[in-house]
Design a protein around this motif. Structure first.
Motif, PDB file in Angstrom:
ATOM      1  N   HIS A   1       0.827  -1.207   0.000  1.00 41.76           N
ATOM      2  CA  HIS A   1       0.000   0.000   0.000  1.00 41.76           C
ATOM      3  C   HIS A   1       0.862   1.259   0.000  1.00 41.76           C
ATOM      4  CE1 HIS A   1      -3.465   2.503   0.547  1.00 41.76           C
ATOM      5  NE2 HIS A   1      -3.064   2.947   1.704  1.00 41.76           N
ATOM      6  N   ASN A   2       1.643   1.414   1.033  1.00 43.00           N
ATOM      7  CA  ASN A   2       2.618   2.503   1.072  1.00 43.00           C
ATOM      8  C   ASN A   2       2.043   3.899   0.951  1.00 43.00           C
ATOM      9  OD1 ASN A   2       5.244   2.639   1.647  1.00 43.00           O
ATOM     10  ND2 ASN A   2       5.950   1.719  -0.259  1.00 43.00           N
ATOM     11  N   LYS A   3       0.810   4.049   1.367  1.00 38.50           N
ATOM     12  CA  LYS A   3       0.223   5.384   1.345  1.00 38.50           C
ATOM     13  C   LYS A   3      -0.426   5.652   2.683  1.00 38.50           C
ATOM     14  CE  LYS A   3      -2.068   4.459  -2.419  1.00 38.50           C
ATOM     15  NZ  LYS A   3      -2.519   4.336  -3.809  1.00 38.50           N
ATOM     16  N   ALA A   4      -0.944   6.889   2.846  1.00 38.96           N
ATOM     17  CA  ALA A   4      -1.577   7.238   4.125  1.00 38.96           C
ATOM     18  C   ALA A   4      -2.852   6.436   4.331  1.00 38.96           C
ATOM     19  CB  ALA A   4      -1.879   8.727   4.138  1.00 38.96           C
ATOM     20  N   ILE A   5      -3.289   6.427   5.581  1.00 34.34           N
ATOM     21  CA  ILE A   5      -4.470   5.647   5.955  1.00 34.34           C
ATOM     22  C   ILE A   5      -5.658   6.582   6.162  1.00 34.34           C
ATOM     23  CG2 ILE A   5      -5.412   4.112   7.737  1.00 34.34           C
ATOM     24  CD1 ILE A   5      -3.185   2.821   6.230  1.00 34.34           C
ATOM     25  N   SER A   6      -6.779   6.247   5.560  1.00 33.92           N
ATOM     26  CA  SER A   6      -7.961   7.098   5.727  1.00 33.92           C
ATOM     27  C   SER A   6      -8.671   6.759   7.028  1.00 33.92           C
ATOM     28  CB  SER A   6      -8.920   6.878   4.559  1.00 33.92           C
ATOM     29  OG  SER A   6      -9.530   5.617   4.696  1.00 33.92           O
ATOM     30  N   ARG A   7      -9.503   7.680   7.466  1.00 33.33           N
ATOM     31  CA  ARG A   7     -10.222   7.493   8.722  1.00 33.33           C
ATOM     32  C   ARG A   7     -11.134   6.277   8.642  1.00 33.33           C
ATOM     33  NH1 ARG A   7     -11.621  10.846  12.929  1.00 33.33           N
ATOM     34  NH2 ARG A   7     -10.866  12.700  11.846  1.00 33.33           N
ATOM     35  N   ASP A   8     -11.780   6.133   7.502  1.00 38.64           N
ATOM     36  CA  ASP A   8     -12.705   5.024   7.347  1.00 38.64           C
ATOM     37  C   ASP A   8     -11.973   3.695   7.480  1.00 38.64           C
ATOM     38  OD1 ASP A   8     -14.333   3.263   4.855  1.00 38.64           O
ATOM     39  OD2 ASP A   8     -15.420   4.055   6.582  1.00 38.64           O
ATOM     40  N   THR A   9     -10.826   3.601   6.826  1.00 39.37           N
ATOM     41  CA  THR A   9     -10.047   2.363   6.924  1.00 39.37           C
ATOM     42  C   THR A   9      -9.666   2.106   8.373  1.00 39.37           C
ATOM     43  OG1 THR A   9      -9.101   2.866   4.770  1.00 39.37           O
ATOM     44  CG2 THR A   9      -8.023   1.150   6.054  1.00 39.37           C
ATOM     45  N   TRP A  10      -9.227   3.176   9.067  1.00 39.59           N
ATOM     46  CA  TRP A  10      -8.803   3.038  10.458  1.00 39.59           C
ATOM     47  C   TRP A  10      -9.929   2.467  11.317  1.00 39.59           C
ATOM     48  CZ3 TRP A  10      -4.349   3.724  13.277  1.00 39.59           C
ATOM     49  CH2 TRP A  10      -4.487   3.816  14.655  1.00 39.59           C
ATOM     50  N   SER A  11     -11.080   3.127  11.227  1.00 37.41           N
ATOM     51  CA  SER A  11     -12.150   2.691  12.125  1.00 37.41           C
ATOM     52  C   SER A  11     -12.695   1.328  11.714  1.00 37.41           C
ATOM     53  CB  SER A  11     -13.276   3.728  12.186  1.00 37.41           C
ATOM     54  OG  SER A  11     -13.809   3.897  10.896  1.00 37.41           O
ATOM     55  N   GLN A  12     -12.748   1.047  10.404  1.00 36.79           N
ATOM     56  CA  GLN A  12     -13.263  -0.238   9.952  1.00 36.79           C
ATOM     57  C   GLN A  12     -12.342  -1.378  10.335  1.00 36.79           C
ATOM     58  OE1 GLN A  12     -16.310  -1.071   8.389  1.00 36.79           O
ATOM     59  NE2 GLN A  12     -16.683   0.931   9.307  1.00 36.79           N
ATOM     60  N   LEU A  13     -11.065  -1.072  10.487  1.00 36.06           N
ATOM     61  CA  LEU A  13     -10.141  -2.142  10.858  1.00 36.06           C
ATOM     62  C   LEU A  13     -10.513  -2.707  12.216  1.00 36.06           C
ATOM     63  CD1 LEU A  13      -7.624  -3.766  10.053  1.00 36.06           C
ATOM     64  CD2 LEU A  13      -6.325  -2.266  11.561  1.00 36.06           C
ATOM     65  N   LEU A  14     -10.892  -1.838  13.132  1.00 37.15           N
ATOM     66  CA  LEU A  14     -11.259  -2.325  14.450  1.00 37.15           C
ATOM     67  C   LEU A  14     -12.466  -3.251  14.361  1.00 37.15           C
ATOM     68  CD1 LEU A  14     -10.687  -2.333  17.430  1.00 37.15           C
ATOM     69  CD2 LEU A  14     -12.225  -0.386  17.692  1.00 37.15           C
TER      70      LEU A  14
END
Lengths: 730, 235
Positions: free
Chosen positions: B182-195
């Protein structure tokens, strides 16, 4: 007193008649003899009146029932006799004898009935007996027809005759007709059970065997002809000597045995089955197959599915064959030919059956989209036709060809890819003035507008407008321009950046003569159009140069880059590659192509290259080729024709297409969510796909990424409770 | 306020409740169930100890000092919990309000008391609801001011920290995958969905549903795991 008298009278009456105890027997004898004579075909010598009266009296004397019984016995007796004589008949005479006897019997029976008419009426109602005629028939049935010796033989004989006829022999149809009529007269159940049922059973096995034989030795076309013939024969047979209600039954047997049972084998027969018929355009056979298979269950659906897989397969082979794909125009022509071919087959042989038409459509749609270069190729085909004018194989005019092309276009899933290429090709055509017919171009635009909507064609129309405007601008420029031109004229096409698919290009160094006049133009233009910026697109455009060679003067038509190179030789005889590169500032790849076209192409080598190799390398030196000759005065060197893209170009175009799709997908998502407000993931995918299907088939993953991007930009949010649901944020 | 050490808010409440009689107010105050009594003055003193010389905030130096005083590592996750209580807007900085407000809500007004509270703060991570809040808070807190996304490096650091507390067997693969693919920044949606992913999907991915509207990055992660034989493709 009176009663006494009455009684006396009655008694007198009765006793008068009952005097004779032999009355019945005497009377009966008279009748018996009479009947015998009738049965001997000898009614002539009899007195009808006497016989009638005798019978009448018997009935009146209350002997009706007894009489009936006797009559029955007698009839039986006669019939038994008849029976034996029929049994004794030899060979084919059997049937004839039977018929004759039947006729006789009927005649006799009528006579008997006439004599016994009074009994008939009286006894029937009172004692519920069968009327004489019917009785006669029943007895005939039971004693003669169903006699053990006759029954089987009768049936066998009939079936044997029918068998012979089927095998091609001529038989006595009249005789059979009378026989079957006899059976029908005896009662429909007699006909049915004693003849029809066994007939049908025998026919079934006959056709089962025959179909097996035929299919082993015939090809599909021949076989179907035979079936058709047999069906006609059977119908004829029924009309000639059977009950008409039999027609459907026998037809259905032939259909089942000859067609249904072998359906798969016939359709799929190697070298002669449906597929071969389609390939070889065997219209007659196809028509026959269509008609015949209409009669049986799944007949048409089987044909349809075999046709579909064949079309899909050949189509797939066509679009994946690298040889075919080398020439895009030819390739598309093949596709069009295929479509024409099948259209014709469906029209002629399949009676324009809509189900077949739609099966054809879905097959085409399937294989056309297997190769993602097809949109480009279709555009190239149209390009070719619009450049060269249409000389279709059938002398079709432009409109017809374009209609057909649009049908292929309709099958494309990736219409946006086609659009991109069409724009490119159109631009090249317009700029090089290569289109043969303005009308045809516009006509194509109208069709695309109908398919793709006004937004697409608005840009294309912009291109046409630009050119027209440029012409007007040029006119007014020259009207006002009074500079020194040294015999040099320019013609400028001003392109609006948004409408044209041009690549950005850093202008190269133009020859000074050109620079002068072009800058004058620029000044003129910017003077009348405030706030615009003009950039020369030197990667396009062409020039006509008058060149003097040793033997002759020629007029060379060259590209802008080529012109820049050639003009250098006005002030130098020989130049190295780097000289040229520096002076013109043309990018490497283009310069190499340019020099190659000027120095290495036979018949166009206005420059001479050292060393004389095929390829351009940086160490080469170029000289003006004074010895250049050509038969033509005007020589064209290297025009810009729309080519099939190279691999890297293709990748680039595809990338741009993908990029262009993103905003479309987003717009669709927003539209959907705006109206639905709250929607789950899968439903969004479905709705968006539906919205976009007239342009392209979106990848669900691409849609998902766009959704996430919209979440990032706070157009949408996930539902707090169910993470698969999205909400629209106003 | 000076006497009881109560906050202004509580003082006002008590006065109101006692009809603005001072003595009555004291009664009200002391009869209230005391959650914590913090002394405003102490808090101010504490703040002044750590704040920057020429700005009204606590910055890196002050925070280092704080950690030293608490005897915790600056990378210790308890600092995250504390920041959460403070509703700090960004890491490595505490505004005046955030600091005071945070310590008050924790209920301490001195370093010693704060030290004592550390274990219970750590324990808050074990609570599902609070963990989620802290986890989601971490995103906003850890990212750069003005950026929408979290840089990959920081994200990985945070994840490793957080998932050390709440064990997730695939965390290493996840970080590996991100760096490689991936090597790019992480979006908020990805962050919260990961949990959500960690909580609902088991490590063998048996209940992972392709149609489950997971962010595409997570779908790719699943592909990555399958490619590398870490899990089997279901169906």
């Amino acid at each position: 007193m009176s009663s006494q008298k009455n009684t006396a009278k009655l008694e007198l009456y009765r006793s008068h008649i009952e005097e004779d105890p032999m009355f019945f027997d005497k009377s009966w004898k008279i009748l018996d003899d009479g009947i015998r004579e009738i049965y001997r075909n000898n009614p002539g010598g009899l007195s009808f009146e006497e016989l009638y009266r005798t019978a009448h009296n018997l009935v009146v004397q209350q002997h009706g029932q007894k009489l009936y019984g006797k009559v029955t016995e007698t009839l039986k007796g006669h019939l038994e006799e008849i029976c034996r004589s029929v049994e004794d008949a030899q060979g084919w005479l059997f049937l004839e004898e039977l018929q004759k006897r039947w006729d006789d019997h009927n005649k006799a029976l009528r006579n008997v009935r006439d004599i016994l008419m009074y009994m008939d009426k009286a006894v029937i109602t009172t004692f519920k007996k069968t009327p004489v005629l019917d009785l006669g028939r029943e007895l005939w049935r039971d004693i003669v027809v169903r006699s053990s010796k006759i029954h089987g033989r009768l049936l066998d004989t009939l079936l044997e005759l029918i068998y012979r006829e089927r095998m091609g022999y001529v038989i006595n149809r009249g005789l059979i007709r009378r026989t079957t009529k006899m059976l029908m007269d005896l009662g429909s159940s007699v006909y049915r059970y004693d003849f029809e049922k066994p007939f049908l059973a025998v026919s079934e096995s006959f056709y089962s065997v025959e179909s097996q034989q035929f299919i082993e030795c015939c090809d599909c076309g021949e076989y179907l002809k035979k079936v058709q013939r047999r069906l006609a024969e059977e119908l004829d047979r029924v009309s000639q000597y059977m009950d008409s209600k039999c027609a459907d039954k026998i037809t259905s047997i032939v259909e089942t045995e000859m067609l249904s049972n072998h359906m798969q084998r016939l359709i799929l027969m190697e070298n002669s089955g449906l597929v071969n018929m389609l390939i070889d355009d065997k219209r007659e056979d196809l028509t026959r197959m269509y008609k015949l298979f209409k009669r049986i269950p799944d007949g048409h659906s089987t044909i349809r599915s075999v046709m579909t897989s064949h079309v899909k397969e050949t189509g797939k082979a066509l679009v994946t064959d690298p040889e075919r794909l080398k020439d895009p125009v030819d390739f598309v022509q093949c596709l069009l030919n295929e479509k024409d071919k099948y259209n014709e087959i469906i029209r002629v042989s399949f009676r324009n059956d809509m189900t077949f038409q739609s099966a054809l459509n879905s097959s085409f749609e399937y294989f056309i989209n297997l190769n993602n270069r097809v949109p480009e190729f279709i555009s190239l085909y149209v390009d070719d036709k619009l450049r060269k004018g249409v000389k279709g194989p059938n002398e079709e005019d432009v409109e017809t060809v374009l209609d057909k092309v649009m049908i292929l276009f309709g099958y494309l899933q990736e219409k946006d890819v086609f659009e991109k290429y069409y724009k490119q090709h159109l631009a090249k055509r317009l700029l090089s003035g290569k289109s043969t017919s303005d009308e045809a171009e516009r006509s194509m635009l109208v069709r695309l507008k109908t398919e793709c909507g006004y937004q697409f064609t608005s840009k294309l129309e912009g291109m046409f407008t630009d050119l027209k405007t440029s012409q007007d601008t040029m006119q007014s420029f020259y009207a006002t321009f009074c500079g020194y031109t040294d015999g040099l004229t320019i013609s400028v096409q001003i392109l609006t950046t948004g409408s044209w698919p041009t690549q950005p290009c850093t202008p190269c160094n133009l020859p000074p003569e050109i620079t002068d006049i072009s800058e004058s133009f620029r000044a003129y233009y910017l003077g009348t159009h405030n706030g615009r910026r003009l950039t020369w697109q030197t990667n396009m455009g062409n020039a006509d140069i008058k060149a003097t060679f040793r033997y002759r003067r020629h007029e060379l038509n060259v590209s802008t880059y080529q012109m820049c190179v050639l003009m250098l030789f006005n002030s130098a005889d020989g130049l190295t590659y780097s000289d040229i590169e520096q002076a013109t500032a043309i990018p490497h790849a283009e310069l190499k192509r340019c020099l190659q076209s000027l120095a290495c192409v036979k018949g166009k080598n206005v420059l001479r290259k050292e060393p004389m190799s095929k390829d351009i390398s940086e160490g080469d030196t170029f000289y003006y080729n004074d010895k250049f000759t050509s038969k033509l005065v005007k020589v064209k060197i290297g025009t810009v024709v729309a080519q099939k893209e190279t691999e890297p170009e293709k990748m680039e175009t595809r990338q741009r297409v993908e990029e262009d799709r993103k905003p479309h997908i987003e717009a669709a998502i927003v539209r959907v969510m705006k109206s639905r407000r709250v929607l789950d993931h899968n439903s969004i995918i479905t709705e968006v796909t539906m919205q976009l299907q007239s342009r392209f088939l979106p990848n669900p993953l691409a849609i998902k990424k766009r959704i996430e991007s919209l979440i990032e930009r706070e157009f949408l949010e996930r539902d707090k409770v169910d993470r698969r649901i999205y909400r629209y944020l106003a | 306020m000076v006497i009881t050490g109560a906050s202004e808010k509580v003082a006002l409440q008590s006065l109101k409740a006692s009809d603005w009689h001072l003595e009555g107010a004291f009664d009200v105050f002391y009869s209230q169930p005391q959650v914590a009594v913090t002394n405003c003055r102490h808090l101010e003193e504490l703040y002044n100890r750590y704040k920057e010389q020429d700005a009204d905030m606590i910055m890196v130096e002050g925070i280092s000092q704080l950690c030293e005083d608490l005897q915790v590592d600056p990378q210790d996750i308890v600092m995250l919990v504390i920041s959460w209580h403070m509703k700090a807007s960004t890491m490595c900085e505490f505004s005046h309000e955030e600091f005071i407000g945070g310590l008050q809500s924790i209920g301490v007004d001195s370093i010693e008391k704060l030290c004592e509270k550390l274990p219970s703060l750590r324990a808050e991570l074990k609570d599902d609801q609070k963990f989620r809040e802290i986890y989601n808070f971490a995103f906003t807190w850890a990212k750069e001011k003005g950026q929408k996304s979290l840089s990959l490096e920081t994200a990985i650091g945070m994840w490793q920290l957080l998932f050390a507390e709440r064990h997730w067997p695939l965390i290493d693969y996840w970080c590996q995958f991100l760096q490689v693919r991936h090597n790019k920044a992480i979006s908020r949606d990805t962050w919260s969905q990961l949990l959500e992913f960690v909580k609902t999907i088991d490590p063998q991915l048996t209940n992972y549903d392709e149609e489950g509207a997971w962010p595409y990055l997570i779908d790719e992660f699943v592909e990555y795991l399958i490619e590398n034989g870490v899990v089997q493709r279901s169906k």
